[in-house]
Design an enzyme around this catalytic site. Structure first.
Site, mmCIF file in Angstrom:
data_model
loop_
_atom_site.group_PDB
_atom_site.id
_atom_site.type_symbol
_atom_site.label_atom_id
_atom_site.label_comp_id
_atom_site.label_asym_id
_atom_site.label_seq_id
_atom_site.Cartn_x
_atom_site.Cartn_y
_atom_site.Cartn_z
ATOM 1 N N ASP A 70 0.568 -1.390 -0.027
ATOM 2 C CA ASP A 70 0.062 -0.033 -0.081
ATOM 3 C C ASP A 70 0.909 1.024 0.081
ATOM 4 O O ASP A 70 1.846 1.363 0.559
ATOM 5 C CB ASP A 70 -0.899 -0.055 1.255
ATOM 6 C CG ASP A 70 -2.233 0.778 1.032
ATOM 7 O OD1 ASP A 70 -2.330 1.337 -0.080
ATOM 8 O OD2 ASP A 70 -2.891 1.204 2.196
ATOM 9 N N ASN A 119 -10.827 -2.401 -5.270
ATOM 10 C CA ASN A 119 -10.265 -1.513 -6.082
ATOM 11 C C ASN A 119 -10.860 -1.242 -7.612
ATOM 12 O O ASN A 119 -10.432 -0.247 -8.346
ATOM 13 C CB ASN A 119 -8.813 -2.046 -6.398
ATOM 14 C CG ASN A 119 -7.739 -1.889 -5.362
ATOM 15 O OD1 ASN A 119 -6.863 -2.684 -5.026
ATOM 16 N ND2 ASN A 119 -8.376 -1.025 -4.338
HETATM 17 C C1 IPE Z 1 -5.725 -2.710 -0.116
HETATM 18 O O1 IPE Z 1 -5.178 -1.336 -0.560
HETATM 19 C C2 IPE Z 1 -5.563 -3.557 -1.501
HETATM 20 C C3 IPE Z 1 -4.319 -3.490 -2.117
HETATM 21 C C4 IPE Z 1 -2.991 -3.207 -1.683
HETATM 22 C C5 IPE Z 1 -4.339 -4.320 -3.205
HETATM 23 P P1 IPE Z 1 -6.067 -0.189 -0.364
HETATM 24 O O2 IPE Z 1 -5.454 0.912 -0.609
HETATM 25 O O3 IPE Z 1 -7.270 -0.632 -1.709
HETATM 26 O O4 IPE Z 1 -6.945 -0.285 0.870
HETATM 27 P P2 IPE Z 1 -7.986 0.751 1.558
HETATM 28 O O5 IPE Z 1 -8.656 1.445 0.596
HETATM 29 O O6 IPE Z 1 -6.963 1.868 2.059
HETATM 30 O O7 IPE Z 1 -8.319 0.005 2.679
HETATM 31 C C1 IPE Z 2 -1.568 0.143 -3.454
HETATM 32 O O1 IPE Z 2 -1.355 1.637 -3.366
HETATM 33 C C2 IPE Z 2 -1.841 -0.324 -4.643
HETATM 34 C C3 IPE Z 2 -3.200 -0.694 -5.083
HETATM 35 C C4 IPE Z 2 -4.191 -0.520 -4.267
HETATM 36 C C5 IPE Z 2 -3.383 -1.431 -6.240
HETATM 37 P P1 IPE Z 2 -2.492 2.595 -3.513
HETATM 38 O O2 IPE Z 2 -2.972 3.126 -4.945
HETATM 39 O O3 IPE Z 2 -3.703 2.263 -2.561
HETATM 40 O O4 IPE Z 2 -1.666 3.940 -2.801
HETATM 41 P P2 IPE Z 2 -2.547 4.869 -1.643
HETATM 42 O O5 IPE Z 2 -2.880 3.996 -0.495
HETATM 43 O O6 IPE Z 2 -3.546 5.584 -2.572
HETATM 44 O O7 IPE Z 2 -1.392 5.716 -1.403
HETATM 45 MG MG MG Z 3 -3.985 2.608 -0.739
#
Ligand code: IPE
Ligand code: IPE
Ligand code: MG
Length: 247
Positions: free
Chosen positions: A21, A69
């Site tokens: 993340d 997502n």
């Molecule tokens: C969790 O991260 C999913 C992945 C890393 C693929 P998100 O960024 O989607 O999760 P939330 O929204 O912060 O809970």
């Molecule tokens: C994790 O990084 C990757 C996926 C969930 C695909 P994020 O895209 O959630 O990055 P933040 O949490 O918005 O910084």
């Molecule tokens: Mg995230």
């Protein structure tokens, strides 16, 4: 001294799961588009997979795309899918060279056709590798997985190949996408968020949770070693008392 030397090889977790993340925030800090963060996250994936294989981790599960997502802006979803196709294609020879098997869990049929095809091809090409298994969680969510498992079990009860009284924990475990994979002993989440976000709810029942402020695109081998050293300093009691574990 590298933290690698502090790792006790006889106390390694068999399976590490990671919620990768913070890609978006990493890019934002640099004044770039979110996708730039995802692109750089691929470097962290490469490093982490390599480090895990080198130290002898048997299973590494990476949460790459959740069911939720799909609700992101269409442009980001499409860019992520393209990045996925491209990366899987480009990395397959390296996986083979390093004797790493690729697997995927999640609602794979919901992926775009080219992505699904590329994934299946890479899984097929690496299926005989045995050093480490890399499990990509794609279009995955734990509630989706558990709901599916319950449906399959209910069907067996309905057509009388199974009785309700026979259902036990193993019945459920064996109907999850991870049926053939041991439970993760260690779960890492980057970017300072302290939540599970619908990841491996059943399988993480007794996992040690490790949270780091590091954003995923900054995650390197040393960060993985750090998490493992931390894990090795914990006492896993599984409901027992400390005294019971010593005796
Ligand atoms: C969790 O991260 C999913 C992945 C890393 C693929 P998100 O960024 O989607 O999760 P939330 O929204 O912060 O809970
Ligand atoms: C994790 O990084 C990757 C996926 C969930 C695909 P994020 O895209 O959630 O990055 P933040 O949490 O918005 O910084
Ligand atoms: Mg995230």
């Amino acid at each position: 001294m590298s933290l690698k030397e502090k790792i006790n090889p006889s106390k390694l977790p068999q399976h590490i799961a990671i919620i990768m993340d913070g890609n978006g925030r990493w890019a934002k800090q640099k004044g770039a588009e979110r996708i730039y963060g995802h692109e750089n996250g691929v470097i962290s994936v490469r490093e982490t997979v390599e480090a895990a294989a080198e130290i002898g981790i048997k299973y590494l599960t990476l949460y790459a795309f959740s069911t939720e997502n799909w609700n992101r802006p269409q442009e980001e979803v499409m860019a992520l899918m393209q990045l996925l196709v491209h990366t899987i294609n480009a990395e397959t020879p390296t996986l083979n060279k390093n004797n790493i098997r690729l697997m995927a869990i999640g609602n794979l049929k919901s992926l775009p056709g080219d992505c699904y095809a590329e994934l299946q091809e890479a899984i097929e090409k690496t299926k005989n590798n045995s050093r480490t298994t890399l499990v990509l969680a794609l279009s995955y969510s734990s509630r989706w997985e558990i709901t599916n498992a319950i449906k399959q079990i209910a069907e067996q009860v309905e057509n009388k190949t199974l009785s309700a009284a026979e259902i036990n924990e193993n019945t459920i475990t064996s109907h999850l996408c991870t049926a053939d994979i041991p439970e993760p002993e260690l779960m890492i989440r980057t970017s300072g968020e302290h939540r599970i976000s619908n990841f491996l709810l059943w399988q993480l029942a007794y996992a040690e949770l490790y949270f780091t402020e590091t954003l995923w695109p900054d995650f390197r081998k040393e960060n993985l070693y750090q998490a493992i050293v931390d894990y090795q300093n914990r006492e896993r009691r599984f409901g027992k008392t400390s005294e019971q574990l010593i005796s």
